[in-house]
Scaffold this active site. Structure first.
Site, PDB file in Angstrom:
ATOM      1  N   CYS A 109      -2.558  -2.732   7.563  1.00  0.00           N
ATOM      2  CA  CYS A 109      -2.101  -2.592   8.946  1.00  0.00           C
ATOM      3  C   CYS A 109      -2.342  -1.152   9.416  1.00  0.00           C
ATOM      4  CB  CYS A 109      -0.610  -2.936   9.031  1.00  0.00           C
ATOM      5  SG  CYS A 109       0.466  -1.679   8.301  1.00  0.00           S
TER       6      CYS A 109
ATOM      7  N   GLU B   6       0.831  -1.206   0.000  1.00  0.00           N
ATOM      8  CA  GLU B   6       0.000   0.000   0.000  1.00  0.00           C
ATOM      9  C   GLU B   6       0.868   1.260   0.000  1.00  0.00           C
ATOM     10  OE1 GLU B   6      -0.104  -2.607   2.098  1.00  0.00           O
ATOM     11  OE2 GLU B   6      -1.933  -2.578   3.279  1.00  0.00           O
TER      12      GLU B   6
HETATM   13 ZN   LIG Z   1       0.850  -2.061   6.031  1.00  0.00          ZN
END
Ligand SMILES: [Zn+2]
Length: 142
Positions: free
Chosen positions: A76, A48
């Site tokens: 996350c 990401e």
């Molecule tokens: Zn991450």
């Protein structure tokens, strides 16, 4: 999401934890990449983060307005924060990550009062395939 899955498989082939991401704006792919934490010796080089950085550089802007992000695994806490800062419009992700995720798991970042922009979230996209890529990778390493 199929493009993100192919980035995840490419990451696995490089020995990286197989997570892939694609940043799109309308029908245009702005950036696509996979996890590169080992290759770059960079703990922030999640898939990401890679596409957000590349997208911001390509667009010459810190806010990726009207961009949507596809990622094969639930982001996350770090990536959820970056997604919020980038003002991503929609987040599509594959497998949930009860151990490290921060969207529907753990800190549920986008639901916190300190989160000032939350994307529309769509989880479980091609979930089975996304989970299988991860499962196969970790099984091979055991
Ligand atoms: Zn991450």
């Amino acid at each position: 999401m199929q493009m993100a899955l192919s980035e995840a498989r490419a990451a696995a082939a490089r020995g990286e934890v197989p997570v892939g991401a694609v940043l799109v704006r309308g029908s245009q792919v702005v950036a696509r990449d996979g996890n590169r934490t080992r290759e770059l010796s960079d703990p922030t080089a999640h898939a990401e983060m890679q596409v957000l950085r590349a997208g911001a550089a390509a667009m010459g802007a810190e806010r990726l307005l009207s961009c949507d992000l596809y990622v094969t695994l639930e982001p996350c806490a770090m990536c959820a924060g970056a997604i919020s800062f980038a003002r991503i419009r929609r987040l599509y992700y594959g497998a949930p990550d009860p151990k490290g995720g921060a969207v529907e798991s753990g800190p549920r970042f986008f639901s916190q009062p300190t989160c000032h922009h939350a994307p529309d979230v769509y989880g479980g996209i091609a979930e089975r395939q996304a989970a299988e890529v991860l499962r196969a990778f970790f099984q091979e390493r055991r």
